[in-house]
Design an enzyme around this catalytic site. Sequence first.
Site: not given
Lengths: 392, 260
Positions: A86, A108, A374
Amino acid sequence: MSVPSRFGEYGGRYIPETVIPALDELARAYGELKDDTGFRQELQGLLKTFVGRPTPLYHASHLSEKAGGARVYLKREDLCHTGAHKLNNTVGQILLAKHMGKTRVIAETGAGQHGVASATAAALFGLPCVVYMGEEDIRRQELNVVRMKLLGAEVVPVSSGSRTLKDAINEAIRDWVTNIEDTYYIIGSVVGPAPYPAIVRDFQTVIGEEAREQALELEGRLPDEIIACVGGGSNSIGIFTPFLDDAGVQLTGVEAAGEGLETGRHGASITAGRRGVLHGSLSYLLQDEFGQILEAHSISAGLDYPGVGPEHAFLHDEGRVDYRSVTDREALDAFVLLSESEGIIPALESAHAIAHVLKADGYSKDDFIVINLSGRGDKDVHQAAEALGLAQ
Amino acid sequence: MSRLEQTFRESGRRTLLMPYITGGYPDVDGCRRVLEAFVAGGADIIELGVPFSDPLADGPVVQASAQAALDAGVTLKDVLRLAAEFSDRLPVVLLVYYNCVYAYGQERFLREAAAAGVDGLVVPDLPVDEAEEFMAGCHREGIDPILLVAPTSSDERIERIAGSASGFIYCVSVAGVTGARTELSDSLPSFLAKVRDRTDVPLAVGFGVSDAEQAAEVSKHADGVIIGSRLISIVNEAGDIEKACDAVESFLCEVNRVLV
């Protein structure tokens, strides 16, 4: 350079008029900056020294044994600062925000990873940050809530709707509409109105660019298959994009089958959804006959989303990416297996991609497979402990 | 000329009162009674919302009403039936999020809306750039597609919206979501003047108008005033539907007295 607003028929800007000028401004700013040498250098510098890139491509030998002897590699995004892919995106977007003169950022979050990555990037640049998070996710991801607060962000609980990611996005958009002049909205996945899906994709493509180079270096050829989990779809788009033109590389996206597709309690928008409009773009959605959005379900908060990025919808229709699904149970089994056999605790999201390899038959020792790991699983230990009966 | 345009024209210069309620809220019968109170209170045009699970242009009050209606099982078909019951008496405008149109099938949606006597459709998440096909479909069915213009809209966009508009233009009073506010934006008059310069289509103002005083202020500059969240709050606070309807009617009468 212009930024695409549609992928085939998918995407678009289905969003209140108030926001449109801000999207125009964003598309313009990004179009100017994305190939700007100064911007690229600043971003690459941060990716290297702050995020910790490049991340390794790791040969998981024990996992390889379980996958018919195929050579299975993990792209170690779990080793990025803050523990997931991220941050690639939030570092890029915060640079954009800075160049656009914005003085406040909002985000968010579902699993909390994007919230943490946004709070981290905001701290780095000294910008105030507000993160919207569903009450249900706050309960599931307490660790990340504390991390965001430590990083100086304000975490706003969202109690509307299903109290998960979709509702957090609604609330972030409402904030943005209200504070459009000074606020930059850092979207965490390849969703939302154009130009967001293209921007987030571009910032995540570093994963695939590195993986491609590393594959050639380690195996002297491109992988036969690349596997990644798909919620909104940012880590998967990130690793898939540099391989889209390589017809010999099979691309597999793994959605959350939750308690099973037949139970209706899942997050498999492509596998089991229909076309529709949510959060500003046309894509595949979980919805009823009247277009009411259904609650998604997954053991992993990051896949608990009833929509999917519009480019995935396009890649599905084109047949370029094969979308499969994995249940909560299968993901949990993979979570345990990777922890015990490789010494890596994966995020429950990433465990879906691992589970697909374990589940699929027909791999042989000639196969070269890359799985996008991830994120790391520290955030999921409480939930896993509960599900596995390890809790005290 | 459409019925909406006719209604504005016939009113002379008086600003029209356009109350909003979420379709099927507090329940289908309660909503019917609130709509009767709209008529009794002197509404000129009825605005009826199609409840949606993810209404991102709406503030907490309208959101909660939509969720309550959905929880009670209200569907598009109920809302269209309510529209049909009132469209003989007053023009009816539906507010609907685009996915409800898309999922139902645009053509089928427009056909059934027209059959229910719906005069206009407001789709808050369908900006003019995405609306070409939708607008053409509306015109085929004799429905006015009502476009929104915001204080953030550039001159170029205002021109484009004004050029495509029919019925009336929904002018969003503030950058934000629906919901009662204590003050109107100072820049509202100049914003409306800017839109007015570019079109002859009537201008209605919504988002944040919450009492007679604000409505009076708006009516100096606009052709219509839309009140939604405040009316839903009145219904919520009344206790029972009888009292709610009385309170709605007297609130609308009070507003009507001050419109110019």
